[in-house]
Write a protein that holds these residues in place. Sequence first.
Motif, PDB file in Angstrom:
ATOM      1  N   ARG A 129      14.454  23.330   5.882  1.00 11.62           N
ATOM      2  CA  ARG A 129      15.753  23.401   5.211  1.00 11.62           C
ATOM      3  C   ARG A 129      16.821  23.171   6.266  1.00 11.62           C
ATOM      4  O   ARG A 129      16.818  23.830   7.317  1.00 11.62           O
ATOM      5  CB  ARG A 129      15.935  24.761   4.552  1.00 11.62           C
ATOM      6  CG  ARG A 129      17.032  24.776   3.510  1.00 11.62           C
ATOM      7  CD  ARG A 129      17.078  26.127   2.888  1.00 11.62           C
ATOM      8  NE  ARG A 129      17.516  27.037   3.924  1.00 11.62           N
ATOM      9  CZ  ARG A 129      18.553  27.854   3.836  1.00 11.62           C
ATOM     10  NH1 ARG A 129      19.199  27.960   2.748  1.00 11.62           N
ATOM     11  NH2 ARG A 129      18.903  28.625   4.829  1.00 11.62           N
ATOM     12  N   HIS A 135      26.414  19.016   4.181  1.00 13.52           N
ATOM     13  CA  HIS A 135      25.065  18.658   3.726  1.00 13.52           C
ATOM     14  C   HIS A 135      24.138  19.865   3.702  1.00 13.52           C
ATOM     15  O   HIS A 135      24.120  20.674   4.624  1.00 13.52           O
ATOM     16  CB  HIS A 135      24.448  17.589   4.635  1.00 13.52           C
ATOM     17  CG  HIS A 135      25.160  16.289   4.605  1.00 13.52           C
ATOM     18  ND1 HIS A 135      24.987  15.362   3.615  1.00 13.52           N
ATOM     19  CD2 HIS A 135      26.067  15.759   5.455  1.00 13.52           C
ATOM     20  CE1 HIS A 135      25.738  14.321   3.844  1.00 13.52           C
ATOM     21  NE2 HIS A 135      26.415  14.531   4.960  1.00 13.52           N
ATOM     22  N   THR A 137      19.998  20.092   2.706  1.00 18.41           N
ATOM     23  CA  THR A 137      18.838  19.327   2.259  1.00 18.41           C
ATOM     24  C   THR A 137      17.564  20.033   2.661  1.00 18.41           C
ATOM     25  O   THR A 137      17.560  20.848   3.583  1.00 18.41           O
ATOM     26  CB  THR A 137      18.867  17.880   2.809  1.00 18.41           C
ATOM     27  OG1 THR A 137      17.874  17.104   2.161  1.00 18.41           O
ATOM     28  CG2 THR A 137      18.650  17.842   4.314  1.00 18.41           C
ATOM     29  N   SER A 138      16.495  19.717   1.970  1.00 18.63           N
ATOM     30  CA  SER A 138      15.175  20.233   2.318  1.00 18.63           C
ATOM     31  C   SER A 138      14.221  19.066   2.456  1.00 18.63           C
ATOM     32  O   SER A 138      14.279  18.114   1.670  1.00 18.63           O
ATOM     33  CB  SER A 138      14.654  21.182   1.235  1.00 18.63           C
ATOM     34  OG  SER A 138      15.432  22.350   1.194  1.00 18.63           O
TER      35      SER A 138
END
Length: 151
Positions: A129, A135, A137-138
Motif C-alpha cells: 500500500r 495518490h 494505491t495498492s
Amino acid sequence: MITLHRVLGVAGLLLTPVVHPLHTTHTDMREHRGEIEITVRAFTDDLHRAVAAREHAADDSALVRYVRATLTLADPAGRPATLALVGTRIDGDITLVTLRAALPHGLAGARVRQAMHMELFEDQVNVVRIEYGEHRTSLLFTPGGSARSLP
C-alpha cells in the motif's frame, strides 16, 4: 477416565507450533519530503525461515540483506534506493520491519517490487500500500511477478 496417553496427546498439541494458512506480507510505503518510510508486516516464522535459508544467519545484517534482495524501490530512471533498517518489532506472530529510503524526486514514477518469501511459497501474496502526494494505491505481487511502476 483420563489416561496418560490422552494427557501426553493434549500436551503435544499445546507444544506444537500453530501453522498459519496464509503466506503473505503487507507493506506500507509513505513519502515525506523525498524520504520514504517503509513498514513490512510479515509472519515471524516465515521471515526467520526465509532469512536463514538465504543468508545462513539470523542477525540484523542478514535481515537487511534479505529485505534488500527481495523488496526493491528504484527511481523512474532505474536507480535503486538504498533501504536502511530503522528497527524491528515483534507483535504476536507478526514481525514489523521498518526501513527508510531516500528518493529525492519522490515516488511518482518509481518502480516497486515486493518478492519476500516467494522463494519459499508458491502461494505467496504480497500487498504493498503506497501513499504519496494525493495518490493512494495498492499493488499485489505474486510469484513470477516483476517490478511495477507507480503513476
